[in-house]
Enzyme design. Structure first.
Site, short mmCIF file in Angstrom:
data_model
loop_
_atom_site.label_atom_id
_atom_site.label_comp_id
_atom_site.label_asym_id
_atom_site.label_seq_id
_atom_site.Cartn_x
_atom_site.Cartn_y
_atom_site.Cartn_z
N SER A 135 0.89 -1.10 -0.01
CA SER A 135 0.13 0.14 -0.08
C SER A 135 0.84 1.11 0.01
O SER A 135 2.02 0.99 0.56
CB SER A 135 -0.87 0.02 1.30
OG SER A 135 -1.31 1.27 1.42
N TYR A 148 -2.50 -1.18 10.19
CA TYR A 148 -2.47 -1.33 8.73
C TYR A 148 -1.19 -0.66 8.23
O TYR A 148 -0.32 -1.33 7.36
CB TYR A 148 -3.66 -0.63 8.18
CG TYR A 148 -3.82 -0.63 6.56
CD1 TYR A 148 -4.44 -1.73 6.06
CD2 TYR A 148 -3.24 0.07 5.74
CE1 TYR A 148 -4.41 -2.12 4.82
CE2 TYR A 148 -3.42 0.32 4.23
CZ TYR A 148 -4.34 -0.98 3.82
OH TYR A 148 -4.26 -1.05 2.46
N1 NAD Z 1 -8.73 -0.10 -2.01
C1 NAD Z 1 -7.74 0.95 -1.71
O1 NAD Z 1 -7.58 2.06 -1.57
C2 NAD Z 1 -6.35 -0.02 -1.30
C3 NAD Z 1 -5.19 0.72 -1.21
C4 NAD Z 1 -3.95 0.21 -1.05
C5 NAD Z 1 -3.79 -1.19 -0.76
N2 NAD Z 1 -4.76 -1.85 -0.91
C6 NAD Z 1 -4.80 -3.48 -0.74
O2 NAD Z 1 -5.39 -3.96 -1.79
C7 NAD Z 1 -5.67 -5.42 -1.27
C8 NAD Z 1 -7.00 -5.58 -1.52
O3 NAD Z 1 -8.25 -4.69 -1.07
P1 NAD Z 1 -9.28 -4.31 -1.96
O4 NAD Z 1 -9.22 -2.73 -1.75
O5 NAD Z 1 -9.66 -4.87 -3.10
O6 NAD Z 1 -10.53 -4.38 -0.86
P2 NAD Z 1 -11.94 -5.48 -0.89
O7 NAD Z 1 -12.37 -5.26 0.54
O8 NAD Z 1 -12.56 -4.99 -2.10
O9 NAD Z 1 -11.26 -6.80 -1.13
C9 NAD Z 1 -10.67 -7.23 -0.07
C10 NAD Z 1 -10.97 -8.97 -0.22
O10 NAD Z 1 -10.17 -9.82 0.50
C11 NAD Z 1 -10.95 -10.90 1.39
N3 NAD Z 1 -10.62 -11.08 2.59
C12 NAD Z 1 -10.56 -10.42 3.76
N4 NAD Z 1 -10.06 -11.22 4.69
C13 NAD Z 1 -9.63 -12.39 4.33
C14 NAD Z 1 -9.00 -13.65 4.69
N5 NAD Z 1 -8.79 -13.56 6.10
N6 NAD Z 1 -9.04 -14.74 3.79
C15 NAD Z 1 -9.25 -14.58 2.58
N7 NAD Z 1 -9.73 -13.47 2.11
C16 NAD Z 1 -10.35 -12.44 2.96
C17 NAD Z 1 -12.40 -10.17 1.39
O11 NAD Z 1 -13.56 -10.87 1.56
C18 NAD Z 1 -12.37 -9.36 0.23
O12 NAD Z 1 -12.97 -10.06 -0.85
C19 NAD Z 1 -5.62 -5.27 0.29
O13 NAD Z 1 -4.59 -6.05 0.65
C20 NAD Z 1 -5.43 -3.89 0.57
O14 NAD Z 1 -4.92 -3.57 1.85
C21 NAD Z 1 -6.17 -1.46 -1.19
#
Ligand code: NAD
Length: 246
Positions: A135, A148
Protein backbone atom coordinates in the site's frame (compact mmCIF):
# COMPACT_ATOMS: atom_id res chain seq x y z
CA UNK A 1 2.77 -6.66 -24.34
CA UNK A 2 1.81 -8.62 -21.24
CA UNK A 3 0.41 -12.06 -21.96
CA UNK A 4 -0.20 -14.79 -19.42
CA UNK A 5 -0.97 -17.59 -21.84
CA UNK A 6 -0.77 -20.96 -20.09
CA UNK A 7 0.12 -19.47 -16.69
CA UNK A 8 -1.45 -21.13 -13.67
CA UNK A 9 -2.33 -18.57 -11.01
CA UNK A 10 -3.78 -18.08 -7.54
CA UNK A 11 -5.37 -14.78 -6.49
CA UNK A 12 -6.30 -14.25 -2.83
CA UNK A 13 -8.98 -11.75 -1.86
CA UNK A 14 -10.45 -12.46 -5.30
CA UNK A 15 -14.13 -12.01 -4.42
CA UNK A 16 -13.99 -8.23 -4.74
CA UNK A 17 -12.03 -5.10 -5.58
CA UNK A 18 -8.43 -5.38 -6.73
CA UNK A 19 -8.32 -9.18 -6.44
CA UNK A 20 -11.43 -9.68 -8.52
CA UNK A 21 -10.28 -7.27 -11.23
CA UNK A 22 -6.89 -8.98 -11.34
CA UNK A 23 -8.37 -12.48 -11.55
CA UNK A 24 -10.55 -11.28 -14.45
CA UNK A 25 -7.58 -9.70 -16.26
CA UNK A 26 -5.42 -12.81 -15.72
CA UNK A 27 -8.12 -14.93 -17.42
CA UNK A 28 -8.42 -12.40 -20.26
CA UNK A 29 -4.65 -12.67 -20.77
CA UNK A 30 -4.79 -16.45 -21.02
CA UNK A 31 -4.15 -17.70 -17.46
CA UNK A 32 -6.00 -20.36 -15.46
CA UNK A 33 -6.97 -18.91 -12.10
CA UNK A 34 -7.91 -20.14 -8.63
CA UNK A 35 -9.85 -17.44 -6.79
CA UNK A 36 -9.46 -17.70 -2.99
CA UNK A 37 -11.53 -15.69 -0.53
CA UNK A 38 -13.25 -15.76 2.86
CA UNK A 39 -16.50 -14.57 1.27
CA UNK A 40 -18.00 -17.71 -0.25
CA UNK A 41 -21.03 -16.10 -1.88
CA UNK A 42 -19.18 -13.35 -3.69
CA UNK A 43 -16.22 -15.62 -4.38
CA UNK A 44 -18.33 -18.23 -6.16
CA UNK A 45 -20.16 -15.53 -8.10
CA UNK A 46 -16.85 -13.96 -9.19
CA UNK A 47 -15.37 -17.30 -10.25
CA UNK A 48 -18.46 -18.12 -12.27
CA UNK A 49 -18.45 -14.77 -14.03
CA UNK A 50 -14.71 -14.76 -14.70
CA UNK A 51 -14.30 -18.44 -15.55
CA UNK A 52 -12.00 -19.48 -12.69
CA UNK A 53 -12.08 -21.98 -9.83
CA UNK A 54 -13.24 -20.75 -6.41
CA UNK A 55 -11.73 -22.10 -3.17
CA UNK A 56 -13.13 -20.78 0.14
CA UNK A 57 -10.22 -19.79 2.34
CA UNK A 58 -9.12 -17.83 5.37
CA UNK A 59 -5.60 -16.76 4.39
CA UNK A 60 -4.67 -16.46 8.07
CA UNK A 61 -5.09 -20.25 8.46
CA UNK A 62 -2.30 -22.59 7.36
CA UNK A 63 -4.58 -25.49 6.45
CA UNK A 64 -6.73 -23.27 4.20
CA UNK A 65 -3.66 -21.91 2.40
CA UNK A 66 -2.35 -25.43 1.87
CA UNK A 67 -5.71 -26.43 0.35
CA UNK A 68 -5.73 -23.47 -2.03
CA UNK A 69 -2.29 -24.35 -3.38
CA UNK A 70 -3.14 -28.06 -3.61
CA UNK A 71 -6.32 -27.25 -5.56
CA UNK A 72 -4.43 -25.12 -8.08
CA UNK A 73 -1.78 -27.80 -8.57
CA UNK A 74 -4.40 -30.58 -8.89
CA UNK A 75 -6.61 -28.68 -11.31
CA UNK A 76 -3.93 -27.03 -13.44
CA UNK A 77 -0.96 -29.39 -13.08
CA UNK A 78 1.33 -26.78 -11.47
CA UNK A 79 1.63 -23.19 -10.32
CA UNK A 80 3.31 -20.17 -11.92
CA UNK A 81 1.80 -17.08 -10.29
CA UNK A 82 0.72 -16.25 -6.72
CA UNK A 83 -0.97 -12.90 -6.05
CA UNK A 84 -1.05 -12.41 -2.27
CA UNK A 85 -3.71 -9.71 -2.16
CA UNK A 86 -6.29 -10.38 0.60
CA UNK A 87 -6.23 -7.61 3.18
CA UNK A 88 -8.23 -5.73 5.79
CA UNK A 89 -7.99 -2.36 7.53
CA UNK A 90 -8.82 -1.01 10.97
CA UNK A 91 -8.75 2.79 11.26
CA UNK A 92 -7.44 3.26 14.81
CA UNK A 93 -4.57 4.80 16.78
CA UNK A 94 -2.50 2.72 19.21
CA UNK A 95 -4.66 3.92 22.08
CA UNK A 96 -7.89 2.94 20.29
CA UNK A 97 -7.08 -0.38 18.66
CA UNK A 98 -7.95 -3.62 20.44
CA UNK A 99 -5.34 -6.33 20.74
CA UNK A 100 -7.61 -8.67 18.76
CA UNK A 101 -7.90 -6.19 15.89
CA UNK A 102 -4.12 -5.66 15.85
CA UNK A 103 -3.53 -9.43 15.68
CA UNK A 104 -6.19 -9.89 12.98
CA UNK A 105 -4.75 -7.18 10.70
CA UNK A 106 -1.24 -8.57 11.06
CA UNK A 107 -2.46 -12.13 10.43
CA UNK A 108 -4.55 -11.34 7.34
CA UNK A 109 -2.15 -8.81 5.79
CA UNK A 110 1.27 -10.27 6.65
CA UNK A 111 1.22 -13.81 8.07
CA UNK A 112 -0.95 -14.88 5.13
CA UNK A 113 1.87 -14.09 2.70
CA UNK A 114 4.24 -16.37 4.61
CA UNK A 115 1.59 -19.12 4.76
CA UNK A 116 0.51 -18.98 1.11
CA UNK A 117 4.10 -18.69 -0.11
CA UNK A 118 5.44 -21.56 1.99
CA UNK A 119 3.06 -23.93 0.18
CA UNK A 120 3.34 -22.23 -3.22
CA UNK A 121 7.11 -21.82 -3.59
CA UNK A 122 7.93 -25.57 -3.63
CA UNK A 123 5.36 -26.02 -6.43
CA UNK A 124 6.79 -23.23 -8.61
CA UNK A 125 9.55 -23.74 -11.14
CA UNK A 126 11.93 -21.20 -12.70
CA UNK A 127 9.86 -18.30 -14.05
CA UNK A 128 7.51 -18.41 -11.04
CA UNK A 129 6.21 -15.03 -9.90
CA UNK A 130 4.81 -13.86 -6.57
CA UNK A 131 3.19 -10.44 -6.25
CA UNK A 132 2.31 -9.10 -2.79
CA UNK A 133 -0.14 -6.26 -2.22
CA UNK A 134 1.38 -3.53 -0.09
CA UNK A 135 0.00 0.00 0.00
CA UNK A 136 1.06 3.63 -0.19
CA UNK A 137 0.89 3.26 3.58
CA UNK A 138 3.64 0.66 3.40
CA UNK A 139 5.93 3.39 2.07
CA UNK A 140 4.79 6.36 4.17
CA UNK A 141 2.64 6.72 7.28
CA UNK A 142 -1.03 7.63 7.60
CA UNK A 143 -3.35 8.78 10.38
CA UNK A 144 -5.44 6.43 12.52
CA UNK A 145 -4.27 3.24 10.81
CA UNK A 146 -1.44 1.92 13.00
CA UNK A 147 -1.94 -1.80 12.46
CA UNK A 148 -2.52 -1.32 8.72
CA UNK A 149 0.58 0.87 8.29
CA UNK A 150 2.69 -1.58 10.33
CA UNK A 151 1.37 -4.51 8.29
CA UNK A 152 1.97 -2.91 4.90
CA UNK A 153 5.46 -1.72 5.88
CA UNK A 154 6.10 -5.38 6.74
CA UNK A 155 4.76 -6.52 3.36
CA UNK A 156 7.18 -4.20 1.55
CA UNK A 157 10.28 -5.54 3.32
CA UNK A 158 9.00 -9.14 3.41
CA UNK A 159 8.85 -8.88 -0.39
CA UNK A 160 12.52 -7.92 -0.58
CA UNK A 161 13.55 -10.73 1.80
CA UNK A 162 11.59 -13.28 -0.26
CA UNK A 163 13.09 -11.99 -3.52
CA UNK A 164 16.58 -12.59 -2.10
CA UNK A 165 15.75 -16.07 -0.81
CA UNK A 166 13.97 -17.42 -3.89
CA UNK A 167 15.79 -15.60 -6.70
CA UNK A 168 18.36 -18.40 -7.07
CA UNK A 169 15.45 -20.80 -7.80
CA UNK A 170 14.26 -18.48 -10.58
CA UNK A 171 11.25 -17.19 -8.62
CA UNK A 172 10.60 -13.45 -8.70
CA UNK A 173 8.87 -11.63 -5.82
CA UNK A 174 7.51 -8.09 -6.15
CA UNK A 175 5.17 -5.75 -4.33
CA UNK A 176 2.56 -3.36 -5.66
CA UNK A 177 1.58 -0.39 -3.54
CA UNK A 178 -1.83 0.91 -4.63
CA UNK A 179 -3.04 4.35 -3.69
CA UNK A 180 -6.69 4.87 -2.72
CA UNK A 181 -8.69 2.64 -5.05
CA UNK A 182 -12.44 2.38 -5.58
CA UNK A 183 -13.19 -0.87 -3.74
CA UNK A 184 -15.19 -2.03 -0.74
CA UNK A 185 -12.20 -1.27 1.47
CA UNK A 186 -12.28 2.47 0.72
CA UNK A 187 -15.99 2.72 1.56
CA UNK A 188 -15.33 0.66 4.71
CA UNK A 189 -12.65 3.16 5.79
CA UNK A 190 -15.12 6.04 5.48
CA UNK A 191 -17.57 4.04 7.58
CA UNK A 192 -14.99 3.27 10.27
CA UNK A 193 -14.00 6.96 10.47
CA UNK A 194 -17.65 8.09 10.48
CA UNK A 195 -17.15 10.24 7.36
CA UNK A 196 -19.54 10.52 4.38
CA UNK A 197 -18.28 8.30 1.55
CA UNK A 198 -18.57 11.09 -1.04
CA UNK A 199 -16.31 13.61 0.72
CA UNK A 200 -13.93 10.82 1.71
CA UNK A 201 -13.58 9.88 -1.97
CA UNK A 202 -13.11 13.54 -2.99
CA UNK A 203 -10.28 13.95 -0.48
CA UNK A 204 -8.70 10.68 -1.64
CA UNK A 205 -8.60 12.02 -5.23
CA UNK A 206 -6.33 14.88 -4.16
CA UNK A 207 -3.17 13.63 -5.86
CA UNK A 208 -1.24 14.71 -9.00
CA UNK A 209 -3.34 12.58 -11.39
CA UNK A 210 -6.49 13.98 -9.77
CA UNK A 211 -8.51 10.82 -9.22
CA UNK A 212 -8.63 7.67 -7.14
CA UNK A 213 -7.56 4.37 -8.67
CA UNK A 214 -9.80 1.86 -10.39
CA UNK A 215 -9.28 -1.82 -9.58
CA UNK A 216 -8.31 -2.36 -13.23
CA UNK A 217 -5.46 0.20 -12.90
CA UNK A 218 -3.91 -1.95 -10.21
CA UNK A 219 -4.66 -5.21 -12.04
CA UNK A 220 -2.70 -4.03 -15.10
CA UNK A 221 0.41 -3.45 -12.98
CA UNK A 222 0.02 -6.85 -11.28
CA UNK A 223 -0.32 -8.57 -14.65
CA UNK A 224 2.94 -6.96 -15.80
CA UNK A 225 4.78 -8.16 -12.68
CA UNK A 226 3.20 -11.62 -12.96
CA UNK A 227 4.23 -12.17 -16.58
CA UNK A 228 7.45 -12.83 -18.45
CA UNK A 229 7.73 -9.18 -19.63
CA UNK A 230 8.98 -8.55 -16.09
CA UNK A 231 11.55 -11.39 -16.27
CA UNK A 232 14.31 -9.30 -14.63
CA UNK A 233 12.09 -7.43 -12.17
CA UNK A 234 12.34 -8.83 -8.63
CA UNK A 235 12.41 -7.27 -5.18
CA UNK A 236 10.68 -4.20 -6.65
CA UNK A 237 8.14 -2.02 -4.87
CA UNK A 238 5.86 -0.46 -7.47
CA UNK A 239 3.59 2.41 -6.45
CA UNK A 240 0.40 2.50 -8.55
CA UNK A 241 -1.13 5.62 -7.10
CA UNK A 242 -1.35 8.55 -9.53
CA UNK A 243 1.85 9.95 -7.96
CA UNK A 244 0.22 10.01 -4.52
CA UNK A 245 3.41 8.98 -2.72
CA UNK A 246 5.65 10.98 -5.07
N1 NAD B 1 -8.65 -0.01 -1.90
C1 NAD B 1 -7.61 0.72 -1.58
O1 NAD B 1 -7.67 1.96 -1.54
C2 NAD B 1 -6.29 0.05 -1.29
C3 NAD B 1 -5.14 0.85 -1.21
C4 NAD B 1 -3.91 0.24 -0.94
C5 NAD B 1 -3.85 -1.14 -0.74
N2 NAD B 1 -4.99 -1.89 -0.81
C6 NAD B 1 -4.86 -3.33 -0.60
O2 NAD B 1 -5.43 -4.04 -1.68
C7 NAD B 1 -5.81 -5.34 -1.25
C8 NAD B 1 -7.20 -5.65 -1.77
O3 NAD B 1 -8.12 -4.80 -1.13
P1 NAD B 1 -9.37 -4.15 -1.89
O4 NAD B 1 -9.18 -2.69 -1.87
O5 NAD B 1 -9.61 -4.84 -3.18
O6 NAD B 1 -10.51 -4.45 -0.80
P2 NAD B 1 -11.80 -5.38 -0.83
O7 NAD B 1 -12.34 -5.30 0.55
O8 NAD B 1 -12.66 -5.05 -1.98
O9 NAD B 1 -11.21 -6.85 -1.08
C9 NAD B 1 -10.53 -7.58 -0.10
C10 NAD B 1 -10.95 -9.04 -0.23
O10 NAD B 1 -10.18 -9.79 0.74
C11 NAD B 1 -11.05 -10.74 1.31
N3 NAD B 1 -10.55 -11.15 2.63
C12 NAD B 1 -10.54 -10.44 3.78
N4 NAD B 1 -10.05 -11.19 4.77
C13 NAD B 1 -9.74 -12.40 4.24
C14 NAD B 1 -9.21 -13.60 4.78
N5 NAD B 1 -8.90 -13.71 6.08
N6 NAD B 1 -9.02 -14.65 3.96
C15 NAD B 1 -9.35 -14.56 2.64
N7 NAD B 1 -9.86 -13.46 2.08
C16 NAD B 1 -10.06 -12.39 2.87
C17 NAD B 1 -12.40 -10.04 1.40
O11 NAD B 1 -13.46 -10.96 1.56
C18 NAD B 1 -12.42 -9.28 0.08
O12 NAD B 1 -13.02 -10.03 -0.95
C19 NAD B 1 -5.66 -5.33 0.27
O13 NAD B 1 -4.46 -5.98 0.63
C20 NAD B 1 -5.59 -3.87 0.60
O14 NAD B 1 -4.90 -3.63 1.80
C21 NAD B 1 -6.20 -1.33 -1.09
Amino acid sequence: MTMLTGKRAIVTGAASGIGRATAALFVELGASVVLADLDETRGREAAEEIGGVFVPCDVAKARDCERVVATAVDRFGGLDVLFNNAGIIRRSTVTEITEDDWDLVMAVNVKSIMLMSRYAVPRMGRGGSIVNTGSGWGIKGGGRAVAYCASKGAVVNLTRAMAIDHGPAGIRVNCICPGDTDTGMLAEEARQLGEPVESFYTAAADRPLGRIGRPRDIAQAVAFLAGDSAAFVSGAVLAVDGAGTA
